[in-house]
Design a protein around this motif. Structure first.
Motif, PDB file in Angstrom:
ATOM      1  N   ALA A  10      33.232  51.205  40.677  1.00 43.15           N
ATOM      2  CA  ALA A  10      32.882  49.997  39.923  1.00 43.15           C
ATOM      3  C   ALA A  10      32.501  48.861  40.867  1.00 43.15           C
ATOM      4  O   ALA A  10      31.537  48.135  40.623  1.00 43.15           O
ATOM      5  CB  ALA A  10      34.044  49.581  39.022  1.00 43.15           C
ATOM      6  N   LEU A  11      33.251  48.724  41.959  1.00 45.44           N
ATOM      7  CA  LEU A  11      32.945  47.699  42.947  1.00 45.44           C
ATOM      8  C   LEU A  11      31.564  47.903  43.553  1.00 45.44           C
ATOM      9  O   LEU A  11      30.759  46.980  43.631  1.00 45.44           O
ATOM     10  CB  LEU A  11      34.000  47.691  44.054  1.00 45.44           C
ATOM     11  N   LEU A  12      31.279  49.115  43.961  1.00 44.77           N
ATOM     12  CA  LEU A  12      29.967  49.409  44.550  1.00 44.77           C
ATOM     13  C   LEU A  12      28.836  49.172  43.562  1.00 44.77           C
ATOM     14  O   LEU A  12      27.789  48.634  43.923  1.00 44.77           O
ATOM     15  CB  LEU A  12      29.932  50.852  45.063  1.00 44.77           C
ATOM     16  N   ALA A  13      29.033  49.562  42.314  1.00 43.18           N
ATOM     17  CA  ALA A  13      27.999  49.362  41.299  1.00 43.18           C
ATOM     18  C   ALA A  13      27.750  47.879  41.064  1.00 43.18           C
ATOM     19  O   ALA A  13      26.601  47.439  40.946  1.00 43.18           O
ATOM     20  CB  ALA A  13      28.403  50.054  39.996  1.00 43.18           C
ATOM     21  N   THR A  14      28.812  47.077  41.022  1.00 39.99           N
ATOM     22  CA  THR A  14      28.656  45.643  40.800  1.00 39.99           C
ATOM     23  C   THR A  14      27.972  44.976  41.977  1.00 39.99           C
ATOM     24  O   THR A  14      27.065  44.164  41.802  1.00 39.99           O
ATOM     25  CB  THR A  14      30.025  44.987  40.533  1.00 39.99           C
ATOM     26  N   VAL A  15      28.391  45.314  43.179  1.00 39.90           N
ATOM     27  CA  VAL A  15      27.765  44.729  44.368  1.00 39.90           C
ATOM     28  C   VAL A  15      26.288  45.105  44.428  1.00 39.90           C
ATOM     29  O   VAL A  15      25.437  44.265  44.722  1.00 39.90           O
ATOM     30  CB  VAL A  15      28.515  45.152  45.653  1.00 39.90           C
ATOM     31  N   ALA A  16      25.957  46.345  44.113  1.00 37.89           N
ATOM     32  CA  ALA A  16      24.555  46.779  44.116  1.00 37.89           C
ATOM     33  C   ALA A  16      23.755  46.028  43.059  1.00 37.89           C
ATOM     34  O   ALA A  16      22.621  45.605  43.313  1.00 37.89           O
ATOM     35  CB  ALA A  16      24.470  48.285  43.878  1.00 37.89           C
ATOM     36  N   ALA A  17      24.334  45.840  41.880  1.00 30.34           N
ATOM     37  CA  ALA A  17      23.634  45.120  40.809  1.00 30.34           C
ATOM     38  C   ALA A  17      23.400  43.668  41.204  1.00 30.34           C
ATOM     39  O   ALA A  17      22.324  43.117  40.987  1.00 30.34           O
ATOM     40  CB  ALA A  17      24.430  45.198  39.515  1.00 30.34           C
ATOM     41  N   ILE A  18      24.396  43.043  41.816  1.00 32.00           N
ATOM     42  CA  ILE A  18      24.240  41.663  42.262  1.00 32.00           C
ATOM     43  C   ILE A  18      23.183  41.582  43.355  1.00 32.00           C
ATOM     44  O   ILE A  18      22.327  40.704  43.348  1.00 32.00           O
ATOM     45  CB  ILE A  18      25.594  41.093  42.736  1.00 32.00           C
ATOM     46  N   ALA A  19      23.209  42.519  44.286  1.00 34.62           N
ATOM     47  CA  ALA A  19      22.217  42.524  45.369  1.00 34.62           C
ATOM     48  C   ALA A  19      20.803  42.684  44.817  1.00 34.62           C
ATOM     49  O   ALA A  19      19.868  42.051  45.300  1.00 34.62           O
ATOM     50  CB  ALA A  19      22.526  43.636  46.367  1.00 34.62           C
ATOM     51  N   VAL A 118      39.438  28.273  35.949  1.00 38.16           N
ATOM     52  CA  VAL A 118      38.582  29.363  36.415  1.00 38.16           C
ATOM     53  C   VAL A 118      37.188  29.136  35.865  1.00 38.16           C
ATOM     54  O   VAL A 118      37.011  28.674  34.732  1.00 38.16           O
ATOM     55  CB  VAL A 118      39.144  30.727  35.950  1.00 38.16           C
ATOM     56  N   PHE A 119      36.213  29.483  36.665  1.00 40.74           N
ATOM     57  CA  PHE A 119      34.821  29.328  36.275  1.00 40.74           C
ATOM     58  C   PHE A 119      34.157  30.701  36.215  1.00 40.74           C
ATOM     59  O   PHE A 119      34.639  31.658  36.800  1.00 40.74           O
ATOM     60  CB  PHE A 119      34.113  28.384  37.252  1.00 40.74           C
ATOM     61  N   VAL A 120      33.055  30.777  35.469  1.00 42.42           N
ATOM     62  CA  VAL A 120      32.439  32.062  35.155  1.00 42.42           C
ATOM     63  C   VAL A 120      31.017  32.121  35.717  1.00 42.42           C
ATOM     64  O   VAL A 120      30.228  31.199  35.542  1.00 42.42           O
ATOM     65  CB  VAL A 120      32.395  32.268  33.619  1.00 42.42           C
ATOM     66  N   ASP A 121      30.719  33.241  36.368  1.00 39.95           N
ATOM     67  CA  ASP A 121      29.367  33.535  36.873  1.00 39.95           C
ATOM     68  C   ASP A 121      28.949  34.880  36.283  1.00 39.95           C
ATOM     69  O   ASP A 121      28.931  35.894  36.975  1.00 39.95           O
ATOM     70  CB  ASP A 121      29.368  33.566  38.402  1.00 39.95           C
ATOM     71  N   ILE A 122      28.652  34.886  34.995  1.00 39.54           N
ATOM     72  CA  ILE A 122      28.357  36.135  34.287  1.00 39.54           C
ATOM     73  C   ILE A 122      27.087  36.790  34.827  1.00 39.54           C
ATOM     74  O   ILE A 122      27.017  37.999  34.980  1.00 39.54           O
ATOM     75  CB  ILE A 122      28.247  35.890  32.765  1.00 39.54           C
ATOM     76  N   THR A 123      26.088  35.990  35.153  1.00 36.37           N
ATOM     77  CA  THR A 123      24.803  36.531  35.586  1.00 36.37           C
ATOM     78  C   THR A 123      24.759  36.912  37.063  1.00 36.37           C
ATOM     79  O   THR A 123      23.847  37.614  37.490  1.00 36.37           O
ATOM     80  CB  THR A 123      23.677  35.510  35.334  1.00 36.37           C
ATOM     81  N   GLY A 124      25.704  36.418  37.839  1.00 37.76           N
ATOM     82  CA  GLY A 124      25.702  36.701  39.275  1.00 37.76           C
ATOM     83  C   GLY A 124      24.849  35.743  40.088  1.00 37.76           C
ATOM     84  O   GLY A 124      24.694  35.925  41.290  1.00 37.76           O
ATOM     85  N   GLU A 125      24.307  34.696  39.455  1.00 32.07           N
ATOM     86  CA  GLU A 125      23.447  33.758  40.184  1.00 32.07           C
ATOM     87  C   GLU A 125      24.204  32.999  41.275  1.00 32.07           C
ATOM     88  O   GLU A 125      23.684  32.795  42.371  1.00 32.07           O
ATOM     89  CB  GLU A 125      22.790  32.774  39.214  1.00 32.07           C
ATOM     90  N   ALA A 126      25.439  32.571  40.969  1.00 32.03           N
ATOM     91  CA  ALA A 126      26.199  31.801  41.960  1.00 32.03           C
ATOM     92  C   ALA A 126      26.572  32.667  43.152  1.00 32.03           C
ATOM     93  O   ALA A 126      26.387  32.266  44.306  1.00 32.03           O
ATOM     94  CB  ALA A 126      27.447  31.198  41.315  1.00 32.03           C
TER      95      ALA A 126
END
Length: 169
Positions: A10-19, A118-126
């Protein structure tokens, strides 16, 4: 063991999606001493804030997720440091959850007795603006808006967090 493998996947998939969603060709350098990107995020209640709202204060921008094992270990330390930061007007802590829904975040916060904003970065832009490719990642920003320190991985103690904030001043 299977749980750890699933968390790692899950971590790898999220990091790849953000990248994959990172802005390309902007030429912006994110390194210690450079100007901090002025990210915008929302609180769990929907209030919008920007990093520039905290100009004049040393700020810890902390990127985390509830599925990230080191994040879960570290977040109580971040919460305690955030309470200390609120007692003065010279520092601030922005704990930014990456990619999870408000409901998931609230459930996690309640279950783990975390009571900080807590703040939210749903899209990964931040997180993309800071080119953070691992969680947890913490960015310490000086009162002048410059990146003072980048920490990939978890802090080991509240004292370490407070020392890093003090050094950013």
């Amino acid at each position: 063991m299977l749980t750890l493998l699933l968390l790692a996947a899950a971590l790898l998939a999220t990091v790849a999606a953000i990248a994959d969603n990172r802005p390309q060709g902007t030429g912006a350098s994110v390194k210690e001493g450079s100007a901090a990107p002025d990210i915008g995020v929302k609180s769990l209640t929907g209030e919008s804030i920007h990093l520039s709202d905290y100009r004049g204060r040393a700020v810890l921008v902390h990127f985390w997720a509830s599925w990230c094992v080191p994040c879960v270990t570290e977040l109580p330390l971040i919460s305690e440091a955030a309470r200390s930061a609120l007692t003065g007007n010279t520092t601030a802590v922005l704990a930014v959850n990456v990619g999870e829904s408000r409901g998931t975040i609230r459930e996690f916060m309640d279950a783990n007795h975390i009571d900080m904003p807590v703040f939210v970065d749903i899209t990964g832009e931040a997180v993309s603006a800071y080119r953070a490719n691992a969680l947890p990642t913490s960015i310490l920003i000086s009162p002048e808006g410059k990146i003072a320190r980048i920490v990939q991985g978890q802090f080991q103690s509240v004292a370490d967090i407070e020392k890093s904030l003090a050094e950013a001043l």
